[in-house]
Motif scaffolding. Structure first.
Motif, PDB file in Angstrom:
ATOM      1  N   ALA A 147       0.826  -1.208   0.000  1.00 43.75           N
ATOM      2  CA  ALA A 147       0.000   0.000   0.000  1.00 43.75           C
ATOM      3  C   ALA A 147       0.860   1.257   0.000  1.00 43.75           C
ATOM      4  O   ALA A 147       0.501   2.265  -0.607  1.00 43.75           O
ATOM      5  N   GLU A 148       2.016   1.197   0.642  1.00 46.39           N
ATOM      6  CA  GLU A 148       2.898   2.363   0.700  1.00 46.39           C
ATOM      7  C   GLU A 148       3.535   2.667  -0.656  1.00 46.39           C
ATOM      8  O   GLU A 148       4.089   3.738  -0.855  1.00 46.39           O
ATOM      9  N   SER A 149       3.434   1.717  -1.588  1.00 47.20           N
ATOM     10  CA  SER A 149       3.886   1.955  -2.954  1.00 47.20           C
ATOM     11  C   SER A 149       2.712   2.313  -3.864  1.00 47.20           C
ATOM     12  O   SER A 149       2.852   2.382  -5.073  1.00 47.20           O
ATOM     13  N   GLY A 150       1.541   2.507  -3.277  1.00 46.43           N
ATOM     14  CA  GLY A 150       0.370   2.903  -4.048  1.00 46.43           C
ATOM     15  C   GLY A 150      -0.463   1.759  -4.584  1.00 46.43           C
ATOM     16  O   GLY A 150      -1.374   1.978  -5.380  1.00 46.43           O
ATOM     17  N   THR A 205      -4.776  -2.641  -1.367  1.00 48.50           N
ATOM     18  CA  THR A 205      -4.777  -3.889  -0.604  1.00 48.50           C
ATOM     19  C   THR A 205      -6.131  -4.563  -0.791  1.00 48.50           C
ATOM     20  O   THR A 205      -7.030  -4.021  -1.426  1.00 48.50           O
ATOM     21  N   PHE A 206      -6.272  -5.721  -0.232  1.00 45.24           N
ATOM     22  CA  PHE A 206      -7.526  -6.452  -0.377  1.00 45.24           C
ATOM     23  C   PHE A 206      -8.505  -6.175   0.752  1.00 45.24           C
ATOM     24  O   PHE A 206      -9.706  -6.112   0.527  1.00 45.24           O
ATOM     25  N   ARG A 207      -8.015  -5.997   1.980  1.00 46.06           N
ATOM     26  CA  ARG A 207      -8.922  -5.991   3.129  1.00 46.06           C
ATOM     27  C   ARG A 207      -9.048  -4.676   3.880  1.00 46.06           C
ATOM     28  O   ARG A 207      -9.835  -4.592   4.801  1.00 46.06           O
ATOM     29  N   ASN A 254     -10.626   0.687   2.162  1.00 41.41           N
ATOM     30  CA  ASN A 254     -10.861   0.917   0.737  1.00 41.41           C
ATOM     31  C   ASN A 254     -10.344  -0.254  -0.097  1.00 41.41           C
ATOM     32  O   ASN A 254      -9.982  -0.092  -1.252  1.00 41.41           O
ATOM     33  N   GLY A 255     -10.309  -1.427   0.514  1.00 39.06           N
ATOM     34  CA  GLY A 255      -9.710  -2.594  -0.120  1.00 39.06           C
ATOM     35  C   GLY A 255     -10.489  -3.117  -1.313  1.00 39.06           C
ATOM     36  O   GLY A 255     -11.659  -2.783  -1.535  1.00 39.06           O
ATOM     37  N   LEU A 256      -9.806  -3.941  -2.068  1.00 42.23           N
ATOM     38  CA  LEU A 256     -10.390  -4.506  -3.284  1.00 42.23           C
ATOM     39  C   LEU A 256     -11.628  -5.337  -3.008  1.00 42.23           C
ATOM     40  O   LEU A 256     -12.548  -5.370  -3.824  1.00 42.23           O
ATOM     41  N   TRP A 257     -11.665  -6.012  -1.852  1.00 39.55           N
ATOM     42  CA  TRP A 257     -12.837  -6.843  -1.579  1.00 39.55           C
ATOM     43  C   TRP A 257     -14.063  -6.004  -1.231  1.00 39.55           C
ATOM     44  O   TRP A 257     -15.166  -6.545  -1.128  1.00 39.55           O
ATOM     45  N   ASN A 258     -13.903  -4.713  -1.071  1.00 36.41           N
ATOM     46  CA  ASN A 258     -15.068  -3.839  -0.925  1.00 36.41           C
ATOM     47  C   ASN A 258     -15.681  -3.507  -2.277  1.00 36.41           C
ATOM     48  O   ASN A 258     -16.834  -3.097  -2.361  1.00 36.41           O
TER      49      ASN A 258
END
Length: 94
Positions: A20-23, A26-28, A31-35
């Protein structure tokens, strides 16, 4: 006699959230992808059978973002890969 092996790529598998620190999303996290995506639709054999184009699009987007990401120098663990990549495609100042 063993043939000479030339390595030109490095893949690092790290813990949850480090990228996440590289932009990279994340998944969880909040604002994660699984949302935004159902894991059943894009990360299961059943999802592939129902809609392989959607699964490919999901992972192609992940690959594209990873390709354009720049290693960060956070204390959470990306320093060594960042140092290794200086001689390759990316150059970062840590």
């Amino acid at each position: 006699m063993k043939p000479e092996v030339q390595f030109n790529k490095l893949v690092v598998f790290s813990g949850s959230g480090v990228s996440a620190e590289s932009g990279l999303p994340t998944f969880r996290d909040s604002n994660g992808l699984w949302n935004s995506y159902s894991w059943e639709d894009v990360s299961s054999p059943q999802g592939w059978k129902r809609n392989p184009e959607a699964v490919l699009a999901f992972y192609n987007e992940r690959r594209l973002k990873a390709w354009h990401a720049v290693p960060n120098c956070s204390p959470s663990g990306n320093r060594i890969p960042g140092d290794l990549l200086r001689c390759g495609r990316h150059h970062t100042e840590c």
